[in-house]
Design a protein around this motif. Structure first.
Motif, short mmCIF file in Angstrom:
data_model
loop_
_atom_site.label_atom_id
_atom_site.label_comp_id
_atom_site.label_asym_id
_atom_site.label_seq_id
_atom_site.Cartn_x
_atom_site.Cartn_y
_atom_site.Cartn_z
N UNK A 35 0.84 -1.20 0.00
CA UNK A 35 0.00 0.00 0.00
C UNK A 35 0.87 1.25 0.00
N UNK A 36 1.96 1.23 0.73
CA UNK A 36 2.87 2.38 0.73
C UNK A 36 3.54 2.54 -0.63
N UNK A 37 3.91 1.42 -1.25
CA UNK A 37 4.62 1.48 -2.53
C UNK A 37 3.74 2.00 -3.66
N UNK A 38 2.43 1.78 -3.55
CA UNK A 38 1.53 2.18 -4.62
C UNK A 38 0.62 3.34 -4.22
N UNK B 88 -3.05 -2.29 -8.42
CA UNK B 88 -2.41 -2.87 -7.23
C UNK B 88 -2.85 -2.15 -5.97
N UNK B 89 -2.99 -0.82 -6.06
CA UNK B 89 -3.41 -0.05 -4.91
C UNK B 89 -4.82 -0.44 -4.45
N UNK C 118 -5.17 7.31 4.59
CA UNK C 118 -4.97 5.93 4.12
C UNK C 118 -3.72 5.30 4.71
N UNK C 119 -2.67 6.10 4.89
CA UNK C 119 -1.41 5.58 5.42
C UNK C 119 -1.38 5.51 6.94
#
Length: 303
Positions: free
Chosen positions: A52-55, A82-83, A269-270
């Motif tokens: 989730x962080x990467x996308x 992907x997200x 979201x994060x």
């Protein structure tokens, strides 16, 4: 805006580091020790949070695609797909974690106790169904996401620097929103029910311990500590998830994304993927014991 983005970058870095540490811990436990059923779920949830962080922004995966000279259209479709998959997996796996913990701590006289012997077998089928459902459900992102162009600025809703949502039929938009809402309401409802059930069990256990006046029984057991951790995570998840959902729904319905609102949504979201590993690290005695053992070994070797 500049300060908000700096906070977002700091949050992302902290979240990735904490989740990477937790993934290493769970791999160590799963390979070298007897893992609990919830360890397998938590390990998968931690991996999902890293993805989730990467996308989740214009920093990680998008930079990788750019370095590989991949077209913006494919980059946007892959990143958004992907997200969305990881976002759906996050709520599904969190719900699964809550259910499995409720079964684990259920008394032998309860109806859930009969499922304790089949937890490991049920987990495999649960993982297969959850991944298959989310991978197929989010496939619409390949159709309704594309690279942002100034030519079609009036029809596209820009959500990142390079990507935008393509116009879609109102019926399709309403159908996607209805199915997503139904899924989220069902899963959040299950989480709230299992959380209430676990809170009742903890309250009864605490009342029994006070009645018996036993010091040994007043100690916090590993099961009770794990239950308290999951309860805290579920409550925090429900709050953050619905704040994010409200922002997303308003933006899609009005077909408008304000840059400040988008940054705030990314921060929301994060928040859960960042807080989750920190809470698990703080409440899991096994991590503390392992760190103390490593410290003592290094101290013995050094001296």
């Amino acid at each position: 805006m500049f300060s908000l983005k700096n906070v977002l970058y700091f949050q992302t870095g902290l979240g990735v580091l904490a989740n990477m540490f937790l993934v290493c811990f769970y791999i160590y436990v799963i390979l070298g020790h007897r893992p609990k059923p919830t360890d397998l779920i938590s390990c998968q949830l931690t991996f999902i949070h890293i993805m989730m962080f990467l996308t989740g922004g214009d920093i990680w995966l998008t930079d990788l695609f750019m370095s590989l000279n991949i077209e913006n259209d494919f980059k946007c479709k892959a990143t958004f797909y992907i997200s969305r998959v990881m976002r759906g997996l996050s709520i599904c796996i969190t719900c699964l974690l809550s259910v499995f913990q409720a079964v684990t701590i259920s008394p032998s006289t309860s109806l859930l106790a009969r499922f304790k012997q089949t937890l490991t077998k049920s987990m495999k089928y649960s993982f297969l169904f959850i991944w298959s459902f989310n991978l197929s459900f989010s496939s619409n992102r390949f159709v309704y996401v594309g690279a942002y162009t100034n030519v079609s600025e009036n029809n596209h809703m820009k959500v990142t620097k390079y990507c935008s949502l393509l116009p879609m039929n109102n019926i399709i938009r309403g159908l996607i929103l209805t199915v997503t809402t139904s899924r989220d309401v069902f899963l959040v409802g299950v989480m709230l029910i299992t959380s209430t059930y676990m809170m009742i069990i903890l309250f009864r256990h605490q009342r029994q311990c006070k009645h018996l006046h036993s010091i040994s029984q007043l100690r916090v057991s590993p099961e009770r500590r794990a239950t308290q951790t999951i309860l805290l995570l579920v409550i925090f998840f429900v709050v953050m998830y619905w704040v994010d959902y409200i922002i997303s729904s308003i933006s899609v319905l009005f077909w408008m994304y304000d840059p400040v609102m988008l940054t705030v949504q990314k921060f929301v979201m994060n928040a859960y993927p960042t807080i989750t590993p920190l809470v698990q690290i703080s409440f899991d005695n096994r991590i503390i014991i392992i760190l103390k053992n490593l410290q003592s070994k290094h101290h013995h070797v050094f001296f």
